[in-house]
Design a protein around this motif. Structure first.
Motif, PDB file in Angstrom:
ATOM      1  N   TYR A  89       0.138  -0.378  -5.405  1.00  0.00           N
ATOM      2  CA  TYR A  89      -0.985  -0.756  -4.685  1.00  0.00           C
ATOM      3  C   TYR A  89      -1.136   0.558  -3.484  1.00  0.00           C
ATOM      4  O   TYR A  89      -0.602   0.517  -2.669  1.00  0.00           O
ATOM      5  N   ARG A  91      -3.614   1.349  -1.464  1.00  0.00           N
ATOM      6  CA  ARG A  91      -3.713   1.170   0.043  1.00  0.00           C
ATOM      7  C   ARG A  91      -2.593   0.708   1.038  1.00  0.00           C
ATOM      8  O   ARG A  91      -2.642   0.882   2.069  1.00  0.00           O
ATOM      9  N   LEU A  92      -1.596   0.041   0.186  1.00  0.00           N
ATOM     10  CA  LEU A  92      -0.462  -0.557   0.850  1.00  0.00           C
ATOM     11  C   LEU A  92       0.709   0.214   1.162  1.00  0.00           C
ATOM     12  O   LEU A  92       0.768   1.495   0.446  1.00  0.00           O
ATOM     13  N   SER A  93       1.516   0.145   2.100  1.00  0.00           N
ATOM     14  CA  SER A  93       2.590   1.144   2.554  1.00  0.00           C
ATOM     15  C   SER A  93       3.965   0.922   1.483  1.00  0.00           C
ATOM     16  O   SER A  93       3.654   0.009   0.661  1.00  0.00           O
ATOM     17  N   ASP A  96       5.278  -2.285   2.030  1.00  0.00           N
ATOM     18  CA  ASP A  96       4.371  -3.556   1.483  1.00  0.00           C
ATOM     19  C   ASP A  96       4.316  -3.790   0.151  1.00  0.00           C
ATOM     20  O   ASP A  96       4.277  -4.802  -0.473  1.00  0.00           O
ATOM     21  N   ALA A  99       7.466  -5.520  -0.596  1.00  0.00           N
ATOM     22  CA  ALA A  99       7.549  -6.798   0.007  1.00  0.00           C
ATOM     23  C   ALA A  99       7.048  -7.748  -0.893  1.00  0.00           C
ATOM     24  O   ALA A  99       7.423  -8.845  -1.026  1.00  0.00           O
ATOM     25  N   VAL A 100       5.947  -7.562  -1.773  1.00  0.00           N
ATOM     26  CA  VAL A 100       5.357  -8.113  -2.803  1.00  0.00           C
ATOM     27  C   VAL A 100       6.265  -8.704  -3.741  1.00  0.00           C
ATOM     28  O   VAL A 100       6.491  -9.819  -3.908  1.00  0.00           O
ATOM     29  N   PHE A 101       7.033  -7.796  -4.310  1.00  0.00           N
ATOM     30  CA  PHE A 101       8.025  -7.917  -5.179  1.00  0.00           C
ATOM     31  C   PHE A 101       9.203  -8.842  -4.582  1.00  0.00           C
ATOM     32  O   PHE A 101       9.948  -9.648  -5.395  1.00  0.00           O
ATOM     33  N   ARG A 144      11.198   0.098  -6.765  1.00  0.00           N
ATOM     34  CA  ARG A 144      10.666  -1.422  -7.104  1.00  0.00           C
ATOM     35  C   ARG A 144      11.206  -2.221  -8.260  1.00  0.00           C
ATOM     36  O   ARG A 144      11.560  -3.323  -8.143  1.00  0.00           O
TER      37      ARG A 144
ATOM     38  N   ALA B   6       3.031 -14.896  -2.432  1.00  0.00           N
ATOM     39  CA  ALA B   6       3.241 -13.360  -2.473  1.00  0.00           C
ATOM     40  C   ALA B   6       1.863 -12.614  -2.880  1.00  0.00           C
ATOM     41  O   ALA B   6       1.659 -11.507  -1.994  1.00  0.00           O
ATOM     42  N   VAL B   7       1.006 -13.138  -3.726  1.00  0.00           N
ATOM     43  CA  VAL B   7      -0.106 -12.523  -4.142  1.00  0.00           C
ATOM     44  C   VAL B   7      -1.264 -12.593  -3.027  1.00  0.00           C
ATOM     45  O   VAL B   7      -1.640 -12.040  -2.630  1.00  0.00           O
ATOM     46  N   LYS B  10      -0.116 -10.233  -0.161  1.00  0.00           N
ATOM     47  CA  LYS B  10      -0.560  -9.007  -0.595  1.00  0.00           C
ATOM     48  C   LYS B  10      -2.097  -8.483  -0.685  1.00  0.00           C
ATOM     49  O   LYS B  10      -2.439  -7.813  -0.095  1.00  0.00           O
ATOM     50  N   LYS B  13      -3.316  -8.255   3.181  1.00  0.00           N
ATOM     51  CA  LYS B  13      -2.898  -7.110   3.526  1.00  0.00           C
ATOM     52  C   LYS B  13      -3.831  -5.758   2.820  1.00  0.00           C
ATOM     53  O   LYS B  13      -4.124  -4.959   3.721  1.00  0.00           O
ATOM     54  N   ASP B  14      -4.216  -6.103   1.618  1.00  0.00           N
ATOM     55  CA  ASP B  14      -4.978  -4.923   0.893  1.00  0.00           C
ATOM     56  C   ASP B  14      -6.514  -5.070   1.595  1.00  0.00           C
ATOM     57  O   ASP B  14      -6.961  -4.014   1.683  1.00  0.00           O
ATOM     58  N   LYS B  17      -6.574  -3.239   4.680  1.00  0.00           N
ATOM     59  CA  LYS B  17      -6.618  -1.792   4.726  1.00  0.00           C
ATOM     60  C   LYS B  17      -7.893  -1.489   4.015  1.00  0.00           C
ATOM     61  O   LYS B  17      -8.330  -0.244   3.816  1.00  0.00           O
ATOM     62  N   LYS B  78      -6.068  -0.719 -12.318  1.00  0.00           N
ATOM     63  CA  LYS B  78      -4.865   0.205 -12.025  1.00  0.00           C
ATOM     64  C   LYS B  78      -3.567  -0.078 -12.476  1.00  0.00           C
ATOM     65  O   LYS B  78      -2.414   0.191 -12.130  1.00  0.00           O
ATOM     66  N   SER B  80      -1.693  -2.734 -11.734  1.00  0.00           N
ATOM     67  CA  SER B  80      -0.822  -3.641 -10.908  1.00  0.00           C
ATOM     68  C   SER B  80      -0.752  -5.068 -11.290  1.00  0.00           C
ATOM     69  O   SER B  80       0.055  -5.685 -11.130  1.00  0.00           O
ATOM     70  N   LEU B  84       2.453  -7.458 -12.169  1.00  0.00           N
ATOM     71  CA  LEU B  84       2.714  -8.526 -11.454  1.00  0.00           C
ATOM     72  C   LEU B  84       3.160  -9.729 -12.508  1.00  0.00           C
ATOM     73  O   LEU B  84       4.075 -10.551 -12.377  1.00  0.00           O
ATOM     74  N   SER B  87       6.367  -9.142 -14.078  1.00  0.00           N
ATOM     75  CA  SER B  87       7.464  -9.714 -12.913  1.00  0.00           C
ATOM     76  C   SER B  87       7.412 -11.416 -12.996  1.00  0.00           C
ATOM     77  O   SER B  87       7.806 -11.931 -12.061  1.00  0.00           O
TER      78      SER B  87
END
Lengths: 283, 233
Positions: A89, A91-93, A96, A99-101, A144, B6-7, B10, B13-14, B17, B78, B80, B84, B87
């Motif tokens: 992601y 935009r995320l640090s 973070d 942290a999702v995983f 990760r 978790a989703v 996330k 937070k996204d 930003k 992307k 991502s 997920l 996972s």
């Protein structure tokens, strides 16, 4: 040692084009296994079949004794993946992103800092992924994959396009994983990397495994010329074959004190691959 | 449940930003507040709730639809989303997580709008309730568009015209009779009718039946997309 990955007569075709032909291989626990081949050889397709993203058209593939088409939640929790797309992601640090995983795998958040330290990203904890260099982003992807301490790690071209020092750091991490008992399935077209890291390799060309075994053993097996290269003090390079007349010539050069250096010249995995397929690995 | 949370976390937070997305969620509540405070409340000829009632259907019809579509399309583009799902996050868990986030932000925006319009008590509850129902209908369309789109540009190209139709037709219907006959069958028009009169008697079964029918169609579209497309591709 238990077999972690087993592939028996696996085949795959897209539309009418067969991309994998009768793939057979076994990867044992705590082994680093390398799948070598040029782009388009079918390496990622094999990873996709093993991780349940693709179904094969024939044969059997299994992880921890479970068919790859029926991977359970428990099996997924024991797999870590570094695929060709980072899937981070932007935009995320770094924190973070992990942290999702951590939440998905129910890993304590304290583990995030540990794993970032392991990949030397502790100073980039709060840095957005969009500000990371390519090497740093790749290390984060590896972090990760390691976060939930998987028993099996899939690394699809983990060092592709990275600078030598980052590559060395990633190699160190892969060795550390093996020390802890993790099985590593690595795809690469870098033969030096495969020779250095892998216990066993399979050379894949156009969907066919053309050779399989320990890198050193493969090189010895295909060392048919058995040549020796001698660099003489006058700058001349002499190549001699492994026969009795060569032994005399070598003795003479030493007697004349004219030898600057002497090297045996076994083939490496790249030359073995070229010999078997007529193609170069980094095509 | 932990995977849905978790989703959702996330996504919050996204969004925080991502200024463009954040602006979309707060833009209509802020505009409604400003118009109400500085235009409606200063005029004897305009009802205090008029601007809120005008912007609310646009908000419910446009924001969840466009955002849901864009979030899914961006994650597909992307890769991502692939990570997920690899996972062990189930596609429905991902969609509930993202949808829950969009719905919650819309509910908050609706609450701000309702308070700007001076609603309180049962009226405030009805306002937020009907906005959440409308947002949910838009969410299904947005999710279907996001699932069908391989990247953000294609999701924008599909979501924007759809959102313009659902959100602006009720406003156009005020000025044109022809539009009003078509608009009647749209959920956003029914929301607009309810916003114009928040008394319980105006919340009739036929209005809910039209909204329900819209929602069923959108849900069908979403289920079709969900079954047809493998989200990890």
């Amino acid at each position: 040692m238990e077999n972690v990955i087993v592939m028996e007569h696996v085949q795959k075709s897209f539309d009418n084009k067969q991309v994998l032909h009768d793939i057979n291989c076994t990867v044992k626990e705590s082994e680093i296994f390398g799948l070598l081949g040029p782009s388009g050889a079918g390496k990622t397709t094999i990873i996709n079949i093993l991780t349940g993203q693709l179904k094969s058209n024939g044969g059997d593939a299994s992880l921890f004794g479970v068919s790859c088409e029926k991977l359970t939640h428990e099996i997924h929790e024991n797999i870590g993946m570094v695929l060709d797309d980072s899937g981070l992601y932007a935009r995320l640090s770094c924190y973070d992103n992990l942290a999702v995983f951590a939440e998905i795998f129910k890993v304590p958040k304290t583990k995030i800092k540990d794993v970032l330290e392991k990949v030397k990203l502790e100073d980039a904890l709060k840095k957005p992924v969009s500000k990371l260099s390519k090497g740093m982003a790749q290390r984060l992807v590896i972090a990760r994959a390691l976060l939930h301490e998987p028993k099996l790690l899939f690394l699809d071209e983990p060092t592709s396009g990275l600078d030598p020092s980052t590559m060395l750091e990633i190699h160190k991490l892969i060795f550390e994983c093996r020390e802890k008992g993790t099985t590593v399935f690595l795809t690469t077209h870098n033969m030096e990397e495969a020779t250095k890291l892998c216990g066993n390799v399979a050379l894949l060309n156009e969907g066919v495994i053309v050779e399989y075994g320990e890198p050193d053993a493969l090189c010895r097996k295909h060392n048919t010329l058995k040549t020796v290269k001698i660099l003489l003090k006058n700058g001349r390079e002499v190549e001699l074959h492994g026969d009795s007349s060569s032994a005399k010539a070598i003795g003479d050069y030493f007697a004349e004190n004219s030898v600057e250096s002497i090297h045996s010249s076994e083939p490496n995995l790249e030359t073995v691959f070229i010999k078997l397929t007529g193609r170069v690995l980094d095509e | 449940m932990n995977r849905i949370l978790a989703v959702m976390k996330k996504q919050f937070k996204d969004t925080l930003k991502n200024k463009v997305v954040l602006l979309q969620f707060i833009m209509f509540p802020v505009i409604a507040f400003v118009f109400t405070e500085f235009v409606a409340k200063k005029s004897d000829e305009i009802d205090n709730f008029m601007f809120v009632a005008m912007f609310a259907p646009i908000y419910a019809g446009m924001i969840p639809l466009v955002n849901m579509a864009n979030i899914i399309a961006e994650e597909r583009e992307k890769k991502s989303l692939k990570m997920l799902i690899m996972s062990n996050v189930k596609p429905y868990e991902y969609l509930i997580g993202v949808g829950g986030h969009v719905l919650l932000l819309c509910a908050l925006g609706s609450l701000v709008m309702a308070m700007s319009g001076g609603y309180s008590g049962a009226e405030l509850f009805r306002f937020v309730f009907i906005m959440v129902i409308g947002a949910l209908a838009s969410l299904f369309v947005g999710a279907a568009i996001g699932i069908f789109s391989k990247n953000q540009s294609s999701s924008t190209a599909m979501a924007t015209p759809f959102a313009l139709v659902t959100s602006f037709i009720p406003m156009l219907a005020i000025f044109n009779e022809n539009f009003s006959s078509v608009a009647r069958i749209l959920y956003t028009q029914q929301i607009s009718f309810m916003m114009a009169d928040m008394s319980a008697t105006n919340f009739t079964w036929d209005r809910f039946a039209i909204i329900g029918a819209n929602m069923l169609v959108f849900l069908g579209l979403f289920i079709f997309a969900y079954k047809k497309v493998d989200l990890k591709d």
